[in-house]
Design an enzyme around this catalytic site. Sequence first.
Site, PDB file in Angstrom:
ATOM      1  N   GLY A   1     -16.455   2.614 -12.353  1.00 17.60           N
ATOM      2  CA  GLY A   1     -16.454   1.316 -11.687  1.00 17.60           C
ATOM      3  C   GLY A   1     -16.267   1.482 -10.198  1.00 17.60           C
TER       4      GLY A   1
ATOM      5  N   GLY B   1     -14.110  -0.273  -6.893  1.00 21.65           N
ATOM      6  CA  GLY B   1     -13.077  -1.177  -6.428  1.00 21.65           C
ATOM      7  C   GLY B   1     -13.374  -1.712  -5.045  1.00 21.65           C
ATOM      8  N   GLY B   2     -12.333  -2.271  -4.417  1.00 25.36           N
ATOM      9  CA  GLY B   2     -12.530  -2.835  -3.097  1.00 25.36           C
ATOM     10  C   GLY B   2     -12.831  -1.794  -2.043  1.00 25.36           C
ATOM     11  CG  PHE B   3     -11.114  -0.780   0.711  1.00 26.63           C
ATOM     12  CD1 PHE B   3     -11.848  -0.883   1.864  1.00 26.63           C
ATOM     13  CD2 PHE B   3     -10.315  -1.842   0.339  1.00 26.63           C
ATOM     14  CE1 PHE B   3     -11.779  -2.015   2.657  1.00 26.63           C
ATOM     15  CE2 PHE B   3     -10.237  -2.974   1.121  1.00 26.63           C
ATOM     16  CZ  PHE B   3     -10.971  -3.057   2.285  1.00 26.63           C
TER      17      PHE B   3
ATOM     18  CG  ASP C   1      -5.380  -7.925  -4.744  1.00 29.92           C
ATOM     19  OD1 ASP C   1      -5.680  -9.113  -4.987  1.00 29.92           O
ATOM     20  OD2 ASP C   1      -6.228  -7.039  -4.547  1.00 29.92           O
TER      21      ASP C   1
ATOM     22  CE  LYS D   1      -9.364   2.689  -5.419  1.00 27.85           C
ATOM     23  NZ  LYS D   1      -8.315   1.646  -5.397  1.00 27.85           N
TER      24      LYS D   1
END
Length: 683
Positions: free
Chosen positions: A99, A101-103, A223, A121
């Site tokens: 997947g 993510g945001g960054f 968040d 990640k």
Amino acid sequence: MPSRLSPPDIPPLQPTPTVSDGHHRFQTLPLIIAGSLTLTGVLLILVTLLIYRRLYRNRTAPSDLISNSKSPQHYQCRRFSYSQLRRATNSFSESTHLGHGGFGSVYKADFPSGGDSLAVKVMDTSAGSLQGEREFHNELSLSSHLIGSPHVVSLLGFSSDRRGRKLILVYELMANRSLQDALLDRKCVELMDWNKRFEIATDIAKGIEFLHHCCDPIIIHGDIKPSNILLDSDFKAKIGDFGLARVKSEDFDTRILIEEEDKSKDVVEDNGSILEETESVITVFEEGNNVVNLSPETCGISVLTETVASPGEKSGLSPENCAVSILTVEVGAASPAMASIPSPETCAISVLTDTGLSPESSKLKVGSKRDWWWKQDNNGGSRGGIESGSVKDYVMEWIGSEIKKERPSNNKEWINNGDGSSSVSKKKKKEKKRKPREWWKEEFCEELTRKKRKKKKKKKRGLSSISSIDSWFHRDDGASSVHDHNLNPTKRKKRNSIDWWVDGLSGELKSVMGKKNSQDSGLWCDVNVQKSGGVSSTPSMRGTVCYIAPECGGGGVLSEKCDVYSFGVLLLVLVSGRRPLQVTASPMSEFERANLISWAKQLACNGKLLELVDKSIHSLEKEQAVLCITIALLCLQRSPVKRPTMKEIVEMLSGVSEPPHLPFEFSPSPPMGFPFKSRKKAR
């Protein structure tokens, strides 16, 4: 025969040095010097490389993590080599991609030696933004505080690539990915069971409780949303992605939360604002000293004289015979004579007058924080007490001029019985209020016409649907109320049936719009309403739209109650199986349910909470479903002080405490004693 003496031994002559030997020595000396210099240079280069490597490692890992690396808390967070992770992820191929993510993107890493699979990640730093690097350092610095909870994703290690500027974090692998993917995208069959959803809600609540009540210092996630809730092979929920998390400092308190409560109170800022609003002096006759001192919030300004002479005497009243005091007024006065004293909403200047007071008895009573203008050039004065001495001449002249403006020509008409004076004061009060209201209405109508012209220009330009959604956020509440008032009841009813769900979202974000109008245009342009109805994170604010609390929008200060608000939205998503903002090309009935928060509040007011539950759930426990929705509405209250703590929420979900009640504003049948007083005056 004579003996012969042997000749003496003569040493052999040494050969004289030739010119060629001296030339050979002169040639070997530069070679030795050059070799030593070369060796020294190589050693210096090696030392420089070692120092650079050490400095680069220190820059990659935080200083507190390096200094405390010998503690037992850091033994799980290890450094991986980039080549090792690259081989484990097959050079970060698409086949191992889990997947994005945001960054950063997440990959699955298989290690043949240990047989374990981990999640890798890769932080994205190629765009020139430092946000990815900040999140990398933030998660590393918080890793030592997140050990020991089964409801938080564990950070196992990190790595960095010096050449490609790749910052990598290594986590435990969560087989079922995120809650958003399992519930909203893939719609897993396992989540169609109500017991499984209720367990997920309990696990999330326990994870946030661990951050707020078990970590020292307190950690605020900042968040909380379905994409940051990860599910393992048994669908056990864990909280992940601490890139935006913050540690609560020791001197942080709830003063910011209390300020939000104080904003709703009607407080007079200064005397100038009082004069601009009232533009009048109301005269009231009083025969006693029934003055009630209350809180500073209910302050009005009055010119008060005590009764010394008999009521039958008639004497002229001069401005010099008046004593100045800061008078506090309650809505319900202590005596009938005080009924005509203006309320704090009107903030009028009352003149309570009578006869017989000498100028020497004039005193200045300072009882409010807003008495600065009385003490100008008076050396500060004594705050909160009675101040002796003469009052400034220009203050007395101003009071006298204001009294002369409103004093009638005939004193007999002015000094009358109490009933007559009270009725006159009410009439004057109503008359003087008309001008500010008419002036406000004219200015407001001009503003409405300007907005209508702007809307017509936008329609001519052919704006997209996203710009129309943006105009909903910028819609003024006062403008809509005036426009609805001009419509007839049938049209207003039809319009409210469509627009009520928009009020929830615009209301939750109204504080953000009011604080930063200049910056919000760029902020709201970043909101991407996708075809699936999801809302993405924005880099200009901490958190995600529709999940962020209204008080911390636009870069506000984070608190535990912000996580509580986000948990309330997440709980509604988990129960309903819908996104918080889901706009689709469905019938009008589905369009009215687009805003999940407003829909839940509307159902609570109608007493139909079970209509919010996902229809695909089987074996539903109705009591638990109502409990979850009630807790969510408690978390979604606008005031942070009214929201429960995560410890209380866990006790509610586990059945330790009693089931909560709906908030008062969402109750379908409000009690008889309604606390708000009607503003309509009795005739």
